[in-house]
Scaffold this motif. Sequence first.
Motif: not given
Length: 343
Positions: A320-333
């Motif tokens: 979940x933390x990895x996905x949240x970081x990816x969402x924050x960096x790229x803007x893609x959910x």
Amino acid sequence: MGSIPKLPLLLLTTVVLLLAAFTELSESNPVPELLSLQSRSSSGVIRLDDRSLAKFLTAVKTPRPYWVLVFFDAAKLHDKSELHLKELRKEFAVVASSFIENNQDPSSPSHAKLFFCDIEFQESQHSFAQFGVNSLPHIRLIGPTHGLKDSPQMDQGDFSRLAESMSEFIQSKTKLVVGPIHRPPMLSKNQIMFVTIAWLICMPFIAKKVYSGKTLLHDPRIWLAGSVFVYFFSVSGAMHNIIRNMPMFLVDREDPSKLIFFYQGSGMQLGTEGFTVGFLYTIVGLLLAFLTRVLVTVRSVKVQRIVMIIALFVSFFAVKKVIQLDNWKTGYGVHAFWPTSWN
């Protein structure tokens, strides 16, 4: 009182006029002097001070016949590792020597069109003020028609790739060809010779150890640690960091006292980001290995269930933390898609 002979007077007048013309020509075209200073520098980087800055830039009429790339340095800040000044200064010298080597031919269109210079804060505080430099690292490119303050600045985010990013910055702004980057070899010829001789001497002893099976390579714990390291190395993006020379963190441009460990944007990943993601993935991988190799040997079903629930909870939290970081960096959910019959 006798009159001055006409011939010596004519000769004297001619010499004075020639000297004046030569002086004016040298002042209007300082390229030969810059080439001389460049040749005297081991890396090709010319040290400027307040006087030479005025001589080669502000006092030269525009358009100047050359570009100048200036690296602003401060020796007293070299001990601040977060600024990477010493490393950037070395990379700046690598670009300078590479450009000179690649454009030695006078017929080259880039020959003597770009000069690499540095300015030290303690020696030239007035020059820093003229450029309006108030933070480091700082690189400016002064073109033929640029003033000091309106010259383009290299963005600090571009320092991550060091010499390669500096080369791209030069080529994008000047249209000059820098050419391939020539880095000095890691080992000198004498060092390579010493290592080779030492290896040949040690070979019989190493072969004896291998044959008898008394080496670290025969220890299964070494292979276990090595496999975990390879897994962490692959999922953390360490190879990306090595190839692109990515820093572990950046200095906040708005507040130099703050450090940036996570960069928002899909075009760049700092070393700290990669190691954080790699650590979370490694936890999940180790838990999976523990469940499939160790937990199955436990006879108590109750213990198996409790450990399984804890492992699933920790793994879910890490992913979940990895996905949240990816969402924050790229803007893609990232969203879950359930079967249509469940809706």
